[in-house]
Write a protein that holds these residues in place. Structure first.
Motif, PDB file in Angstrom:
ATOM      1  N   ASP A 113       0.798  -1.235   0.000  1.00  0.00           N
ATOM      2  CA  ASP A 113       0.000   0.000   0.000  1.00  0.00           C
ATOM      3  C   ASP A 113       0.826   1.280   0.000  1.00  0.00           C
ATOM      4  O   ASP A 113       0.423   2.292  -0.566  1.00  0.00           O
ATOM      5  CB  ASP A 113      -0.855   0.045   1.280  1.00  0.00           C
ATOM      6  CG  ASP A 113      -2.230  -0.524   1.030  1.00  0.00           C
ATOM      7  OD1 ASP A 113      -2.507  -0.879  -0.127  1.00  0.00           O
ATOM      8  OD2 ASP A 113      -2.997  -0.609   2.001  1.00  0.00           O
ATOM      9  N   GLY A 114       1.949   1.259   0.709  1.00  0.00           N
ATOM     10  CA  GLY A 114       2.740   2.479   0.872  1.00  0.00           C
ATOM     11  C   GLY A 114       2.530   3.029   2.273  1.00  0.00           C
ATOM     12  O   GLY A 114       1.473   2.845   2.861  1.00  0.00           O
ATOM     13  N   HIS A 115       3.541   3.710   2.823  1.00  0.00           N
ATOM     14  CA  HIS A 115       3.446   4.116   4.227  1.00  0.00           C
ATOM     15  C   HIS A 115       3.571   5.622   4.441  1.00  0.00           C
ATOM     16  O   HIS A 115       3.653   6.072   5.584  1.00  0.00           O
ATOM     17  CB  HIS A 115       4.507   3.373   5.047  1.00  0.00           C
ATOM     18  CG  HIS A 115       5.857   4.023   4.966  1.00  0.00           C
ATOM     19  ND1 HIS A 115       6.618   4.000   3.824  1.00  0.00           N
ATOM     20  CD2 HIS A 115       6.546   4.772   5.864  1.00  0.00           C
ATOM     21  CE1 HIS A 115       7.730   4.679   4.036  1.00  0.00           C
ATOM     22  NE2 HIS A 115       7.716   5.160   5.254  1.00  0.00           N
TER      23      HIS A 115
ATOM     24  N   ILE B  74      12.377  -4.291  -7.423  1.00  0.00           N
ATOM     25  CA  ILE B  74      11.296  -3.315  -7.217  1.00  0.00           C
ATOM     26  C   ILE B  74      11.873  -1.975  -6.737  1.00  0.00           C
ATOM     27  O   ILE B  74      11.530  -0.904  -7.251  1.00  0.00           O
ATOM     28  CB  ILE B  74      10.255  -3.865  -6.206  1.00  0.00           C
ATOM     29  CG1 ILE B  74       9.530  -5.073  -6.829  1.00  0.00           C
ATOM     30  CG2 ILE B  74       9.268  -2.790  -5.773  1.00  0.00           C
ATOM     31  CD1 ILE B  74       8.533  -5.757  -5.904  1.00  0.00           C
ATOM     32  N   GLU B  75      12.789  -2.051  -5.774  1.00  0.00           N
ATOM     33  CA  GLU B  75      13.410  -0.839  -5.227  1.00  0.00           C
ATOM     34  C   GLU B  75      14.116  -0.039  -6.323  1.00  0.00           C
ATOM     35  O   GLU B  75      13.957   1.177  -6.429  1.00  0.00           O
ATOM     36  CB  GLU B  75      14.418  -1.262  -4.141  1.00  0.00           C
ATOM     37  CG  GLU B  75      15.124  -0.116  -3.435  1.00  0.00           C
ATOM     38  CD  GLU B  75      14.217   0.663  -2.507  1.00  0.00           C
ATOM     39  OE1 GLU B  75      13.063   0.236  -2.268  1.00  0.00           O
ATOM     40  OE2 GLU B  75      14.652   1.726  -2.025  1.00  0.00           O
ATOM     41  N   SER B  76      14.880  -0.748  -7.152  1.00  0.00           N
ATOM     42  CA  SER B  76      15.643  -0.030  -8.181  1.00  0.00           C
ATOM     43  C   SER B  76      14.715   0.591  -9.220  1.00  0.00           C
ATOM     44  O   SER B  76      15.016   1.651  -9.768  1.00  0.00           O
ATOM     45  CB  SER B  76      16.660  -0.964  -8.842  1.00  0.00           C
ATOM     46  OG  SER B  76      16.003  -2.049  -9.442  1.00  0.00           O
ATOM     47  N   TYR B  77      13.563  -0.031  -9.468  1.00  0.00           N
ATOM     48  CA  TYR B  77      12.598   0.532 -10.417  1.00  0.00           C
ATOM     49  C   TYR B  77      12.107   1.896  -9.914  1.00  0.00           C
ATOM     50  O   TYR B  77      12.033   2.866 -10.662  1.00  0.00           O
ATOM     51  CB  TYR B  77      11.434  -0.439 -10.593  1.00  0.00           C
ATOM     52  CG  TYR B  77      10.351   0.028 -11.547  1.00  0.00           C
ATOM     53  CD1 TYR B  77      10.640   0.319 -12.881  1.00  0.00           C
ATOM     54  CD2 TYR B  77       9.033   0.163 -11.106  1.00  0.00           C
ATOM     55  CE1 TYR B  77       9.638   0.741 -13.753  1.00  0.00           C
ATOM     56  CE2 TYR B  77       8.027   0.579 -11.965  1.00  0.00           C
ATOM     57  CZ  TYR B  77       8.335   0.863 -13.291  1.00  0.00           C
ATOM     58  OH  TYR B  77       7.341   1.281 -14.142  1.00  0.00           O
ATOM     59  N   TYR B  78      11.787   1.968  -8.624  1.00  0.00           N
ATOM     60  CA  TYR B  78      11.301   3.237  -8.071  1.00  0.00           C
ATOM     61  C   TYR B  78      12.404   4.302  -8.051  1.00  0.00           C
ATOM     62  O   TYR B  78      12.177   5.456  -8.428  1.00  0.00           O
ATOM     63  CB  TYR B  78      10.722   3.025  -6.661  1.00  0.00           C
ATOM     64  CG  TYR B  78       9.458   2.194  -6.661  1.00  0.00           C
ATOM     65  CD1 TYR B  78       8.460   2.421  -7.611  1.00  0.00           C
ATOM     66  CD2 TYR B  78       9.253   1.179  -5.737  1.00  0.00           C
ATOM     67  CE1 TYR B  78       7.298   1.659  -7.630  1.00  0.00           C
ATOM     68  CE2 TYR B  78       8.094   0.411  -5.752  1.00  0.00           C
ATOM     69  CZ  TYR B  78       7.123   0.654  -6.700  1.00  0.00           C
ATOM     70  OH  TYR B  78       5.977  -0.093  -6.724  1.00  0.00           O
ATOM     71  N   ILE B  79      13.590   3.905  -7.626  1.00  0.00           N
ATOM     72  CA  ILE B  79      14.674   4.900  -7.551  1.00  0.00           C
ATOM     73  C   ILE B  79      15.044   5.380  -8.961  1.00  0.00           C
ATOM     74  O   ILE B  79      15.257   6.574  -9.187  1.00  0.00           O
ATOM     75  CB  ILE B  79      15.903   4.329  -6.811  1.00  0.00           C
ATOM     76  CG1 ILE B  79      15.512   3.998  -5.361  1.00  0.00           C
ATOM     77  CG2 ILE B  79      17.057   5.322  -6.812  1.00  0.00           C
ATOM     78  CD1 ILE B  79      16.557   3.225  -4.601  1.00  0.00           C
ATOM     79  N   ALA B  80      15.077   4.461  -9.913  1.00  0.00           N
ATOM     80  CA  ALA B  80      15.423   4.846 -11.290  1.00  0.00           C
ATOM     81  C   ALA B  80      14.410   5.834 -11.860  1.00  0.00           C
ATOM     82  O   ALA B  80      14.781   6.804 -12.545  1.00  0.00           O
ATOM     83  CB  ALA B  80      15.513   3.599 -12.174  1.00  0.00           C
TER      84      ALA B  80
ATOM     85  N   LEU C 298       6.883   4.159  -0.839  1.00  0.00           N
ATOM     86  CA  LEU C 298       7.108   2.855  -1.469  1.00  0.00           C
ATOM     87  C   LEU C 298       8.550   2.367  -1.363  1.00  0.00           C
ATOM     88  O   LEU C 298       8.799   1.163  -1.487  1.00  0.00           O
ATOM     89  CB  LEU C 298       6.737   2.923  -2.963  1.00  0.00           C
ATOM     90  CG  LEU C 298       5.253   3.079  -3.294  1.00  0.00           C
ATOM     91  CD1 LEU C 298       5.071   3.306  -4.790  1.00  0.00           C
ATOM     92  CD2 LEU C 298       4.459   1.853  -2.851  1.00  0.00           C
ATOM     93  N   ALA C 299       9.507   3.286  -1.180  1.00  0.00           N
ATOM     94  CA  ALA C 299      10.906   2.873  -1.364  1.00  0.00           C
ATOM     95  C   ALA C 299      11.856   3.206  -0.224  1.00  0.00           C
ATOM     96  O   ALA C 299      13.025   2.806  -0.263  1.00  0.00           O
ATOM     97  CB  ALA C 299      11.440   3.475  -2.672  1.00  0.00           C
ATOM     98  N   ALA C 300      11.407   3.917   0.812  1.00  0.00           N
ATOM     99  CA  ALA C 300      12.299   4.169   1.959  1.00  0.00           C
ATOM    100  C   ALA C 300      12.489   2.861   2.736  1.00  0.00           C
ATOM    101  O   ALA C 300      11.708   1.907   2.569  1.00  0.00           O
ATOM    102  CB  ALA C 300      11.705   5.255   2.847  1.00  0.00           C
TER     103      ALA C 300
ATOM    104  N   ASP D 271       1.376   6.251  -1.266  1.00  0.00           N
ATOM    105  CA  ASP D 271       2.329   5.539  -2.136  1.00  0.00           C
ATOM    106  C   ASP D 271       3.163   6.477  -3.005  1.00  0.00           C
ATOM    107  O   ASP D 271       3.372   6.230  -4.187  1.00  0.00           O
ATOM    108  CB  ASP D 271       1.628   4.479  -2.982  1.00  0.00           C
ATOM    109  CG  ASP D 271       0.553   5.054  -3.887  1.00  0.00           C
ATOM    110  OD1 ASP D 271       0.250   6.260  -3.770  1.00  0.00           O
ATOM    111  OD2 ASP D 271       0.031   4.303  -4.728  1.00  0.00           O
ATOM    112  N   CYS D 272       3.672   7.559  -2.402  1.00  0.00           N
ATOM    113  CA  CYS D 272       4.687   8.367  -3.088  1.00  0.00           C
ATOM    114  C   CYS D 272       6.004   7.575  -3.073  1.00  0.00           C
ATOM    115  O   CYS D 272       6.066   6.471  -2.527  1.00  0.00           O
ATOM    116  CB  CYS D 272       4.860   9.714  -2.384  1.00  0.00           C
ATOM    117  SG  CYS D 272       5.553   9.546  -0.730  1.00  0.00           S
ATOM    118  N   LEU D 273       7.066   8.159  -3.641  1.00  0.00           N
ATOM    119  CA  LEU D 273       8.364   7.473  -3.668  1.00  0.00           C
ATOM    120  C   LEU D 273       8.796   7.035  -2.266  1.00  0.00           C
ATOM    121  O   LEU D 273       9.147   5.873  -2.054  1.00  0.00           O
ATOM    122  CB  LEU D 273       9.415   8.410  -4.290  1.00  0.00           C
ATOM    123  CG  LEU D 273      10.848   7.884  -4.284  1.00  0.00           C
ATOM    124  CD1 LEU D 273      10.994   6.679  -5.195  1.00  0.00           C
ATOM    125  CD2 LEU D 273      11.827   8.989  -4.691  1.00  0.00           C
TER     126      LEU D 273
END
Ligand code: ADP
Ligand code: ZN
Length: 291
Positions: free
Chosen positions: A166-168, A205-211, A179-181, A174-176
């Protein structure tokens, strides 16, 4: 000549005394308790030496408007007693020299440009992926501020097809950052990020968001170098994954040799290693003294 540096975090304040060449000669780590106690301990540390200026890079969001009554404070934080507390004013009561104040990530970007991975360049972006996500940027030789300061951790990203978390983020879910911290990785997989094996789907998944974030930053700010730090980036397998996804998403659109031929030299680790934050604060001190 000596300068003072403060890397202000939610759990600790790291203070250092260093030279204008970027060498830290003495340092201390102070737990972040009340503002009065924490800052008084910092002052006592600095008073042992004769310093010409102090630079502070701190967690945010912060008030950078020199006209504001709350200049030099963290504007809102769950950390008890710190919201609105005027850090710069507190230090001014016992220190007469100039005090530079900026976000932790802006400070780190300046440190990397002055002495680290972006030395000699006119622009760079420093991003941290840790408990939160944030980035600082230097454009045409100057730190980027604007209305307040950029909040690049809270941008909107496209969902990875295999991600149902869901995102926190308490503001955007579910901003960056949501989803990715580090805490998002932990909540998604029910295990601390540092305990996931290096081949785990988590890193794809992590690298997709950071990229995606880096593509956006490159398209908007056009930095000459991107530097990635923070606890999550200790997973060094992320670097090749991020570079590959960055090139996929960019798809040749920004057709510059630095990106297309030397991606390994475009998206890099901090040149100052774990000193990026403290050296960044030192660079803020040097900059305010020069101005
Ligand atoms: P902060 O952001 O609080 O200043 P860090 O940059 O160390 O501190 O970030 C802490 C986050 O980074 C935590 O969510 C933690 O799980 C994650 N983290 C720390 N070390 C690692 C590691 N080796 N691998 C993956 N994640 C890590
Ligand atoms: Zn957010």
């Amino acid at each position: 000549m000596l300068l003072g540096a403060i890397e202000g975090g939610g759990t600790k304040f790291v203070c250092g005394i260093g030279t204008p060449e970027g060498e830290i000669v003495e340092r201390i780590s102070i737990p972040t308790t009340t503002p009065e106690e924490t800052l008084d301990r910092a002052i006592i540390f600095f008073e042992k030496q004769s310093i010409e200026a102090i630079g502070i890079g701190t967690f945010g969001p912060i008030d950078l408007n020199a006209q504001s009554a709350n200049y030099g404070s963290v504007t809102s934080t769950p950390k008890p007693n710190w919201s609105g507390y005027r850090i710069v004013e507190h230090l001014k009561r016992r220190f007469n020299g100039p005090i530079g104040f900026d976000t932790d990530v802006n400070a780190a970007a300046l440190g990397e440009l002055t002495w680290g991975a972006a030395k000699g360049l006119n622009s760079c972006l420093y991003m941290t992926i840790g408990t939160g996500i944030g980035a600082g940027a230097i454009v045409e030789g100057k730190l980027l501020h604007g209305l307040t300061h950029p909040e690049m951790g809270h941008i909107v990203v496209r969902r990875h097809l295999n991600d149902s978390y869901d995102g926190h983020c308490p503001f955007h879910r579910d901003c960056l950052e949501g989803l990715a911290a580090g805490p998002a990785i932990e909540a998604r997989w029910d295990r601390k990020a540092e305990q996931l094996e290096s081949t785990h789907l988590a890193w794809e998944i992590e690298s997709y968001y950071i990229a995606q974030a880096l593509v956006n930053y490159t398209l908007i700010l056009s930095p000459e170098k991107i530097i990635l730090g923070g606890g999550v980036m200790k997973q060094s397998q992320l670097f090749p994954l991020i570079r590959e996804q960055f090139l996929n998403i960019m798809n040749g659109y920004v057709n510059n040799n630095v990106i297309s031929k030397d991606i390994n030299d475009y998206i890099v680790q901090p040149g100052l290693g774990s000193n990026a934050g403290l050296c960044g604060a030192l660079a803020l001190a040097k900059q305010i003294l020069a101005s």
